[in-house]
Scaffold this motif. Structure first.
Motif, PDB file in Angstrom:
ATOM      1  N   LEU A 247      25.058  19.187  -5.941  1.00 52.22           N
ATOM      2  CA  LEU A 247      25.684  18.330  -4.939  1.00 52.22           C
ATOM      3  C   LEU A 247      25.514  16.849  -5.274  1.00 52.22           C
ATOM      4  O   LEU A 247      26.449  16.049  -5.129  1.00 52.22           O
ATOM      5  CB  LEU A 247      25.093  18.617  -3.563  1.00 52.22           C
ATOM      6  N   LEU A 248      24.318  16.472  -5.712  1.00 50.98           N
ATOM      7  CA  LEU A 248      24.089  15.075  -6.064  1.00 50.98           C
ATOM      8  C   LEU A 248      24.969  14.643  -7.233  1.00 50.98           C
ATOM      9  O   LEU A 248      25.459  13.510  -7.267  1.00 50.98           O
ATOM     10  CB  LEU A 248      22.613  14.847  -6.410  1.00 50.98           C
ATOM     11  N   TYR A 249      25.172  15.535  -8.175  1.00 52.82           N
ATOM     12  CA  TYR A 249      26.063  15.196  -9.287  1.00 52.82           C
ATOM     13  C   TYR A 249      27.501  15.002  -8.795  1.00 52.82           C
ATOM     14  O   TYR A 249      28.203  14.073  -9.222  1.00 52.82           O
ATOM     15  CB  TYR A 249      26.026  16.301 -10.346  1.00 52.82           C
ATOM     16  N   ALA A 250      27.922  15.884  -7.874  1.00 49.44           N
ATOM     17  CA  ALA A 250      29.284  15.765  -7.338  1.00 49.44           C
ATOM     18  C   ALA A 250      29.451  14.464  -6.546  1.00 49.44           C
ATOM     19  O   ALA A 250      30.519  13.837  -6.588  1.00 49.44           O
ATOM     20  CB  ALA A 250      29.597  16.965  -6.444  1.00 49.44           C
ATOM     21  N   VAL A 251      28.389  14.031  -5.851  1.00 44.17           N
ATOM     22  CA  VAL A 251      28.467  12.826  -5.029  1.00 44.17           C
ATOM     23  C   VAL A 251      28.345  11.558  -5.867  1.00 44.17           C
ATOM     24  O   VAL A 251      29.105  10.593  -5.685  1.00 44.17           O
ATOM     25  CB  VAL A 251      27.380  12.851  -3.932  1.00 44.17           C
ATOM     26  N   THR A 252      27.371  11.537  -6.790  1.00 45.65           N
ATOM     27  CA  THR A 252      27.089  10.319  -7.553  1.00 45.65           C
ATOM     28  C   THR A 252      27.866  10.236  -8.862  1.00 45.65           C
ATOM     29  O   THR A 252      27.979   9.151  -9.444  1.00 45.65           O
ATOM     30  CB  THR A 252      25.585  10.213  -7.863  1.00 45.65           C
ATOM     31  N   GLY A 253      28.366  11.373  -9.348  1.00 46.25           N
ATOM     32  CA  GLY A 253      29.084  11.370 -10.615  1.00 46.25           C
ATOM     33  C   GLY A 253      28.183  11.271 -11.830  1.00 46.25           C
ATOM     34  O   GLY A 253      28.658  11.040 -12.949  1.00 46.25           O
ATOM     35  N   GLY A 254      26.886  11.457 -11.658  1.00 48.82           N
ATOM     36  CA  GLY A 254      25.951  11.393 -12.779  1.00 48.82           C
ATOM     37  C   GLY A 254      24.698  12.189 -12.487  1.00 48.82           C
ATOM     38  O   GLY A 254      24.473  12.655 -11.362  1.00 48.82           O
ATOM     39  N   TRP A 255      23.826  12.292 -13.502  1.00 48.58           N
ATOM     40  CA  TRP A 255      22.624  13.108 -13.395  1.00 48.58           C
ATOM     41  C   TRP A 255      21.350  12.278 -13.228  1.00 48.58           C
ATOM     42  O   TRP A 255      20.257  12.840 -13.169  1.00 48.58           O
ATOM     43  CB  TRP A 255      22.485  13.996 -14.635  1.00 48.58           C
ATOM     44  N   SER A 256      21.469  10.960 -13.126  1.00 46.33           N
ATOM     45  CA  SER A 256      20.279  10.115 -13.080  1.00 46.33           C
ATOM     46  C   SER A 256      19.455  10.347 -11.812  1.00 46.33           C
ATOM     47  O   SER A 256      18.224  10.521 -11.879  1.00 46.33           O
ATOM     48  CB  SER A 256      20.675   8.636 -13.165  1.00 46.33           C
ATOM     49  N   VAL A 257      20.092  10.364 -10.659  1.00 46.32           N
ATOM     50  CA  VAL A 257      19.367  10.547  -9.401  1.00 46.32           C
ATOM     51  C   VAL A 257      18.660  11.903  -9.348  1.00 46.32           C
ATOM     52  O   VAL A 257      17.459  11.968  -9.008  1.00 46.32           O
ATOM     53  CB  VAL A 257      20.311  10.369  -8.193  1.00 46.32           C
ATOM     54  N   PRO A 258      19.331  13.017  -9.693  1.00 48.86           N
ATOM     55  CA  PRO A 258      18.617  14.302  -9.685  1.00 48.86           C
ATOM     56  C   PRO A 258      17.410  14.327 -10.621  1.00 48.86           C
ATOM     57  O   PRO A 258      16.362  14.876 -10.266  1.00 48.86           O
ATOM     58  CB  PRO A 258      19.689  15.304 -10.139  1.00 48.86           C
ATOM     59  N   LEU A 259      17.534  13.717 -11.801  1.00 46.76           N
ATOM     60  CA  LEU A 259      16.431  13.734 -12.752  1.00 46.76           C
ATOM     61  C   LEU A 259      15.253  12.891 -12.258  1.00 46.76           C
ATOM     62  O   LEU A 259      14.092  13.272 -12.434  1.00 46.76           O
ATOM     63  CB  LEU A 259      16.906  13.239 -14.124  1.00 46.76           C
ATOM     64  N   VAL A 260      15.528  11.755 -11.637  1.00 46.96           N
ATOM     65  CA  VAL A 260      14.453  10.930 -11.087  1.00 46.96           C
ATOM     66  C   VAL A 260      13.693  11.689  -9.998  1.00 46.96           C
ATOM     67  O   VAL A 260      12.453  11.650  -9.937  1.00 46.96           O
ATOM     68  CB  VAL A 260      15.021   9.611 -10.531  1.00 46.96           C
ATOM     69  N   LEU A 261      14.414  12.395  -9.150  1.00 53.63           N
ATOM     70  CA  LEU A 261      13.763  13.171  -8.092  1.00 53.63           C
ATOM     71  C   LEU A 261      12.895  14.282  -8.686  1.00 53.63           C
ATOM     72  O   LEU A 261      11.806  14.578  -8.159  1.00 53.63           O
ATOM     73  CB  LEU A 261      14.817  13.759  -7.153  1.00 53.63           C
ATOM     74  N   LEU A 262      13.329  14.883  -9.774  1.00 50.58           N
ATOM     75  CA  LEU A 262      12.517  15.921 -10.414  1.00 50.58           C
ATOM     76  C   LEU A 262      11.235  15.337 -11.008  1.00 50.58           C
ATOM     77  O   LEU A 262      10.197  16.009 -11.032  1.00 50.58           O
ATOM     78  CB  LEU A 262      13.320  16.628 -11.508  1.00 50.58           C
ATOM     79  N   ILE A 263      11.294  14.108 -11.478  1.00 49.50           N
ATOM     80  CA  ILE A 263      10.086  13.463 -11.992  1.00 49.50           C
ATOM     81  C   ILE A 263       9.058  13.298 -10.871  1.00 49.50           C
ATOM     82  O   ILE A 263       7.851  13.491 -11.073  1.00 49.50           O
ATOM     83  CB  ILE A 263      10.435  12.100 -12.628  1.00 49.50           C
ATOM     84  N   VAL A 264       9.521  12.961  -9.688  1.00 54.14           N
ATOM     85  CA  VAL A 264       8.623  12.859  -8.534  1.00 54.14           C
ATOM     86  C   VAL A 264       7.992  14.215  -8.230  1.00 54.14           C
ATOM     87  O   VAL A 264       6.785  14.326  -7.948  1.00 54.14           O
ATOM     88  CB  VAL A 264       9.391  12.339  -7.301  1.00 54.14           C
ATOM     89  N   VAL A 265       8.797  15.281  -8.310  1.00 51.18           N
ATOM     90  CA  VAL A 265       8.280  16.626  -8.070  1.00 51.18           C
ATOM     91  C   VAL A 265       7.218  16.993  -9.100  1.00 51.18           C
ATOM     92  O   VAL A 265       6.238  17.685  -8.788  1.00 51.18           O
ATOM     93  CB  VAL A 265       9.438  17.648  -8.088  1.00 51.18           C
ATOM     94  N   ALA A 266       7.378  16.524 -10.339  1.00 54.40           N
ATOM     95  CA  ALA A 266       6.370  16.784 -11.373  1.00 54.40           C
ATOM     96  C   ALA A 266       5.023  16.191 -10.987  1.00 54.40           C
ATOM     97  O   ALA A 266       3.962  16.779 -11.260  1.00 54.40           O
ATOM     98  CB  ALA A 266       6.842  16.224 -12.718  1.00 54.40           C
ATOM     99  N   GLY A 267       5.031  15.030 -10.344  1.00 56.04           N
ATOM    100  CA  GLY A 267       3.780  14.447  -9.870  1.00 56.04           C
ATOM    101  C   GLY A 267       3.129  15.287  -8.787  1.00 56.04           C
ATOM    102  O   GLY A 267       1.894  15.461  -8.764  1.00 56.04           O
ATOM    103  N   ILE A 268       3.944  15.837  -7.888  1.00 58.70           N
ATOM    104  CA  ILE A 268       3.415  16.723  -6.846  1.00 58.70           C
ATOM    105  C   ILE A 268       2.824  17.981  -7.475  1.00 58.70           C
ATOM    106  O   ILE A 268       1.760  18.471  -7.060  1.00 58.70           O
ATOM    107  CB  ILE A 268       4.528  17.080  -5.848  1.00 58.70           C
ATOM    108  N   GLN A 269       3.499  18.503  -8.498  1.00 56.24           N
ATOM    109  CA  GLN A 269       2.998  19.696  -9.190  1.00 56.24           C
ATOM    110  C   GLN A 269       1.617  19.435  -9.787  1.00 56.24           C
ATOM    111  O   GLN A 269       0.734  20.302  -9.743  1.00 56.24           O
ATOM    112  CB  GLN A 269       3.972  20.104 -10.292  1.00 56.24           C
ATOM    113  N   LEU A 270       1.424  18.256 -10.368  1.00 52.70           N
ATOM    114  CA  LEU A 270       0.129  17.930 -10.953  1.00 52.70           C
ATOM    115  C   LEU A 270      -0.974  17.990  -9.899  1.00 52.70           C
ATOM    116  O   LEU A 270      -2.044  18.574 -10.137  1.00 52.70           O
ATOM    117  CB  LEU A 270       0.191  16.541 -11.594  1.00 52.70           C
ATOM    118  N   CYS A 271      -0.727  17.414  -8.741  1.00 49.55           N
ATOM    119  CA  CYS A 271      -1.736  17.414  -7.675  1.00 49.55           C
ATOM    120  C   CYS A 271      -2.068  18.836  -7.221  1.00 49.55           C
ATOM    121  O   CYS A 271      -3.246  19.196  -7.049  1.00 49.55           O
ATOM    122  CB  CYS A 271      -1.245  16.585  -6.488  1.00 49.55           C
TER     123      CYS A 271
END
Length: 389
Positions: free
Chosen positions: A348-372
């Motif tokens: 959905l984010l790709y369809a709305v924003t037309g790119g993959w940057s926002v989804p990838l940034v959000l996944l990086i945040v999730v990686a930090g949560i995974q570490l904790c």
């Protein structure tokens, strides 16, 4: 023992192939069947959503069919669903995917208990073997999916060819079903354990949270990595190959992670390594040129070797196979339900924003949560879980 090992290997070969075989073909499937952006976003979200719903029934089915019978039923349903995807219609693609994922969901929840029951003194070794064969199946499916579709002249028929692997695995569980039947009524059935009761424990919350975030990231990238690369002008065959590289790297990474845990007791270090690696791979997908996509695939593969570590924690989370099944049911049902946000949200984010940057940034945040969460889970030993509050 030989039959049990063969069964573990064959199941492992199936549990990612049905997912990664579709990812490189998403663009071709949309063009071939003509469905819109909503179906395109929904399709990669089906696995985690079905895993959540169908996984809740695993403990109930296992009490009636036994673990062997449950696995046999799951593999037959998986094979039938994959075969249904061969029909050139959108409804068959969706219905077949739902059925196939139901089969995988049962296997996902039951396998830690099956390993615990049949390899009580070799849980780490067999968990490693199981996850390695999962990576082998995923790698083969990723790399061969597009060539098979081209040879068949249809992306849907290419998908359906993977049903033969599921039916072959089902044959290995026929003896376990017969043993379960012959052992009926020979003793009292073990008391049932409500998986939802475990969410009231600190351990249940941490393990469920850890399973959730690693699933969200893994299935997001398994679903969309080829599409991300295709959007940057990589051809579909090479994009599928990159996904295969990511899956292949998890094999030696898994062996190294489990070696750290088994030989040196470095569960905390292994969780840290995986979380940092997956974050680095996601950053690379954002900033590195297309020519270095292979480097991103390698680091992501190292990061996704966290899965056997989570399974290892689940396998040691109870005093009996029934307790382990309950924890596995809780972690996977709740975890996959929440993790559905990943692949669906990325689409959905790709369809709305037309790119993959926002989804990838959000996944990086999730990686930090995974570490904790990984650091918290690494402190657990087989003790009575403490209630929260």
């Amino acid at each position: 023992m030989v039959l049990s090992i063969l069964a573990v290997v064959l199941v492992g070969m199936n549990l990612r192939a049905g997912i990664t075989s579709a990812s490189p073909l998403f663009v071709d499937l949309q063009e071939f069947l003509g469905y819109g952006p909503l179906v395109a976003a929904l399709l990669p979200s089906i696995p985690t959503l079905v895993f959540a719903v169908a996984g809740m029934s695993t403990a109930w089915i296992a009490r009636r069919l036994g673990l062997g019978g449950t696995m046999l039923l799951a593999l037959v349903v998986l094979g039938a669903g994959l075969a249904l995807r061969g029909l050139p219609t959108t409804w068959a693609l969706l219905a077949g995917t739902v059925a196939a994922m139901c089969g995988i969901a049962l296997c996902n929840v039951a396998m830690p208990s099956f390993i615990r029951q049949n390899f009580a003194d070799r849980i780490s070794l067999m968990t490693g073997l199981y996850t390695i064969t999962m990576s082998v199946g995923a790698t083969a499916a990723s790399a061969l999916s597009v060539p098979l579709a081209l040879a068949a002249g249809s992306p849907t028929i290419g998908l359906a060819t993977w049903s033969f692997l599921a039916f072959a695995a089902a044959l290995a569980f026929l003896p376990f079903l017969l043993m379960a039947r012959s052992g009926e009524d020979t003793g009292p059935k073990p008391a049932s354990i409500n998986p939802l009761a475990l969410i009231k424990t600190k351990r249940g919350m941490v393990i469920t949270g850890l399973f959730t975030v690693q699933s969200l990231m893994a299935y997001s990238m398994m679903s969309w990595m080829p599409s991300i690369l295709i959007s940057r002008s990589m051809n579909a065959t090479d994009a599928g190959f990159m996904l295969g590289v990511m899956q292949a790297v998890t094999i030696p990474a898994t062996m190294f992670s489990l070696w750290l845990v088994n030989r040196h007791g470095m569960l905390r270090g292994a969780f840290t390594m995986c979380s940092v690696a997956v974050a680095a791979g996601l950053v690379g997908m954002l900033v590195l040129p297309l020519s270095l996509a292979w480097l991103c695939a390698i680091t992501l593969g190292i990061g996704f070797s966290i899965f056997p570590l989570v399974l290892l924690v689940i396998s040691h989370s109870g005093e009996t196979p029934e307790e382990t099944t309950a924890m596995s049911t809780l972690a996977q049902s709740v975890g996959y339900l929440v993790a559905t946000i990943g692949p669906f949200g990325m689409g959905l984010l790709y369809a709305v924003t037309g790119g993959w940057s926002v989804p990838l940034v959000l996944l990086i945040v999730v990686a930090g949560i995974q570490l904790c969460l990984g650091l918290a889970a690494s402190g657990y030993r087989r003790t009575t879980p403490q209630r929260v509050g």
